[in-house]
Design an enzyme around this catalytic site. Structure first.
Site, PDB file in Angstrom:
ATOM      1  N   THR A   1      12.105  -7.469 -10.768  1.00  0.00           N
ATOM      2  CA  THR A   1      11.518  -8.792 -11.011  1.00  0.00           C
ATOM      3  C   THR A   1      10.238  -8.939 -10.204  1.00  0.00           C
ATOM      4  OG1 THR A   1      13.698  -9.710 -11.419  1.00  0.00           O
ATOM      5  CG2 THR A   1      11.951 -11.278 -10.846  1.00  0.00           C
TER       6      THR A   1
ATOM      7  N   ASN B   1      -8.301   3.721   8.567  1.00  0.00           N
ATOM      8  CA  ASN B   1      -7.803   2.542   9.268  1.00  0.00           C
ATOM      9  C   ASN B   1      -8.031   2.599  10.776  1.00  0.00           C
ATOM     10  OD1 ASN B   1      -5.815   4.586   8.304  1.00  0.00           O
ATOM     11  ND2 ASN B   1      -4.548   3.693   9.912  1.00  0.00           N
TER      12      ASN B   1
ATOM     13  N   SER C   1      -3.523  -3.235  -0.719  1.00  0.00           N
ATOM     14  CA  SER C   1      -2.415  -3.983  -0.131  1.00  0.00           C
ATOM     15  C   SER C   1      -2.862  -5.378   0.272  1.00  0.00           C
ATOM     16  CB  SER C   1      -1.904  -3.227   1.097  1.00  0.00           C
ATOM     17  OG  SER C   1      -0.943  -4.004   1.771  1.00  0.00           O
ATOM     18  N   GLY C   2      -2.067  -6.394  -0.074  1.00  0.00           N
ATOM     19  CA  GLY C   2      -2.444  -7.785   0.173  1.00  0.00           C
ATOM     20  C   GLY C   2      -2.654  -8.148   1.633  1.00  0.00           C
ATOM     21  N   HIS C   3      -1.738  -7.685   2.510  1.00  0.00           N
ATOM     22  CA  HIS C   3      -1.757  -8.208   3.878  1.00  0.00           C
ATOM     23  C   HIS C   3      -2.908  -7.678   4.732  1.00  0.00           C
ATOM     24  CE1 HIS C   3       0.047  -4.870   6.411  1.00  0.00           C
ATOM     25  NE2 HIS C   3       0.424  -4.436   5.219  1.00  0.00           N
TER      26      HIS C   3
ATOM     27  N   CYS D   1       2.777   5.733  19.021  1.00  0.00           N
ATOM     28  CA  CYS D   1       3.830   6.007  19.996  1.00  0.00           C
ATOM     29  C   CYS D   1       5.173   5.852  19.307  1.00  0.00           C
ATOM     30  CB  CYS D   1       3.719   5.009  21.143  1.00  0.00           C
ATOM     31  SG  CYS D   1       5.083   5.098  22.294  1.00  0.00           S
TER      32      CYS D   1
ATOM     33  N   GLY E   1       0.813  -1.212   0.000  1.00  0.00           N
ATOM     34  CA  GLY E   1       0.000   0.000   0.000  1.00  0.00           C
ATOM     35  C   GLY E   1       0.849   1.266   0.000  1.00  0.00           C
ATOM     36  N   THR E   2       1.903   1.273   0.782  1.00  0.00           N
ATOM     37  CA  THR E   2       2.762   2.459   0.878  1.00  0.00           C
ATOM     38  C   THR E   2       3.351   2.807  -0.488  1.00  0.00           C
ATOM     39  OG1 THR E   2       3.307   1.910   3.164  1.00  0.00           O
ATOM     40  CG2 THR E   2       4.794   3.425   2.032  1.00  0.00           C
TER      41      THR E   2
ATOM     42  N   GLN F   1      -7.917  -0.195   3.286  1.00  0.00           N
ATOM     43  CA  GLN F   1      -8.800  -0.755   4.315  1.00  0.00           C
ATOM     44  C   GLN F   1     -10.148  -1.237   3.783  1.00  0.00           C
ATOM     45  OE1 GLN F   1      -8.273  -1.653   7.361  1.00  0.00           O
ATOM     46  NE2 GLN F   1      -6.221  -0.796   7.627  1.00  0.00           N
TER      47      GLN F   1
END
Ligand code: PLP
Length: 383
Positions: free
Chosen positions: A234, A148, A196-198, A322, A69-70, A176
């Site tokens: 790749t 998020n 994003s996959g995760h 934090c 995502g980033t 999200q």
């Protein structure tokens, strides 16, 4: 362990891991190689591209695989800026993820005027403000699909329409929402979309940027001719295959899962709200992700709550980031007008595919006691 931090990352679905396995162990060839295994790897990448396109109602040639995502957010904003020199204004919302917010801020180094859009107390962007600020000098408006931290869902289509009136590009960070709610980029009138996959049971380190045909953007990584000259390197073949598998699984499961998670989430809030005094819900009461519950507990620190929950093997999160010892309250909650001392006591539970009713009941059992104990130690709390 009770894992209720799905918005931070989701476990990889075993079916995704299984789909990826072949591409580590057997079909490991480079998709740029012209031998048979190389061509098989290439076919897997191209098939995955079709799966993503179909999932989002885009065209395969509009899908660009990234490392997550980033990178997709960076590629959208910087890539667009580097491909032109006419428009000098970038508009983004005050509740964006750091991947968008810090990319926009960075662009001011290159002479871009950056404008942050305020939100209301539920975290919904101010459409009138966007309408006022957008003009022929606006390059891009970037507003996330759902936040998020609090889960608030934005009026994406309306914002896209404002952008298009002035010939600006509309980008949305949909990290999200992809896999959580049905997305049709044609219907949303989105020009660029990050995923994003995760965050939806795929692997970490893979994502995609969807870019509508006709929009010009430069690569950030230069090298080979991968991703039609827009992202050298790749291809992460196992990751891409896993990402596509995650899309297929989500497509089949979204409607039932949304309903199931909303019921569990609402039960969690009802159970806590009926036992703990002086807590307030953060985010939009209805227009919000079904899996997300964010609230503030007066007179306690979010970090203390997280650590006490952790001692009970419950994983949650706080809105406050934090970093390096300094406790900064969440920029999202502050933008929503929540006072810093209340923002400090915020807690986020995000549910997902493996969340069970017993786990929700366990949280309802233990959290009131934790809050009471912490409040007894707080000088601000008077019973
Ligand atoms: C997690 C997240 C990102 C970053 O995605 P990565 O794949 O971890 O780089 C960006 N935007 C939002 C809204 C997110 O939740």
């Amino acid at each position: 362990m009770i894992y209720l931090d799905y918005n931070a990352t989701a476990p990889t679905d075993p079916r995704v891991i299984e789909a990826m396995r072949t591409y580590f162990a057997e079909l490991y060839a480079n998709p740029s190689s012209i031998h048979t295994p190389g061509q098989k790897a290439k076919q897997a990448v191209e098939h995955s591209r079709e799966v993503l396109a179909n999932f989002l109602n885009a065209r395969p040639e509009e899908v660009y695989f990234t490392s997550g995502g980033t990178e997709a957010d960076n590629l959208a904003i910087k890539g667009l800026a580097f491909a032109q020199d006419k428009r000098k204004k970038i508009i983004y919302s005050s509740i964006e993820h750091h991947a968008v917010m810090n990319t926009c801020k960075y662009m001011s180094k290159f002479g871009y005027e950056i404008i942050s859009v305020p939100v209301d107390r539920y975290g919904v962007v101010d459409l009138n403000f966007i309408e006022e600020k957008t003009d022929e000098d606006t390059l891009i408006i970037s507003v996330m699909h759902a936040n998020n931290e609090v889960g608030t869902i934005q009026p994406i289509r309306e914002i896209a329409q404002i952008a298009h009136k002035y010939g600006a590009v509309f980008h949305t960070d949909a990290v999200q929402t992809v896999g959580k709610i049905d997305i049709d980029i044609m219907e949303l009138e989105v020009d660029m979309l990050s995923l994003s996959g995760h965050k939806f049971y795929g692997p970490k380190g893979v994502g995609a940027l969807i870019v509508k045909k006709g929009i010009k953007f430069d690569a950030l990584l230069h090298g080979g001719h991968h991703e039609r000259n827009h992202r050298a390197g790749t291809e992460n073949v196992p990751g891409i295959v896993g990402l596509a598998k995650a899309c297929e699984l989500a497509q089949a499961e979204i409607p039932d899962e949304e309903k199931r998670l909303k019921e569990l989430r609402d039960r969690l809030w009802q159970g806590l709200n009926s036992q703990i005094s002086e807590i307030q819900l953060n985010g939009h009461p209805e227009k919000r992700l079904a899996n997300t519950l964010n609230f503030s507990v007066k007179y306690v620190e979010g970090e203390s709550l997280i650590l006490s929950l952790n001692a009970e093997s419950i994983c949650a999160s706080t809105g406050s980031a934090c970093s390096s010892g300094s406790l900064e309250p969440s920029h999202v909650l502050l933008a929503m007008g929540i006072p810093a001392e209340i923002a400090h006591g915020s807690l986020r539970f995000s549910l997902g595919r493996w969340t069970k009713p017993e786990e929700i009941e366990k949280v309802i059992d233990v959290l009131p006691g934790i809050v009471e104990k912490l409040r007894q130690m707080s000088p601000l709390y008077k019973k």
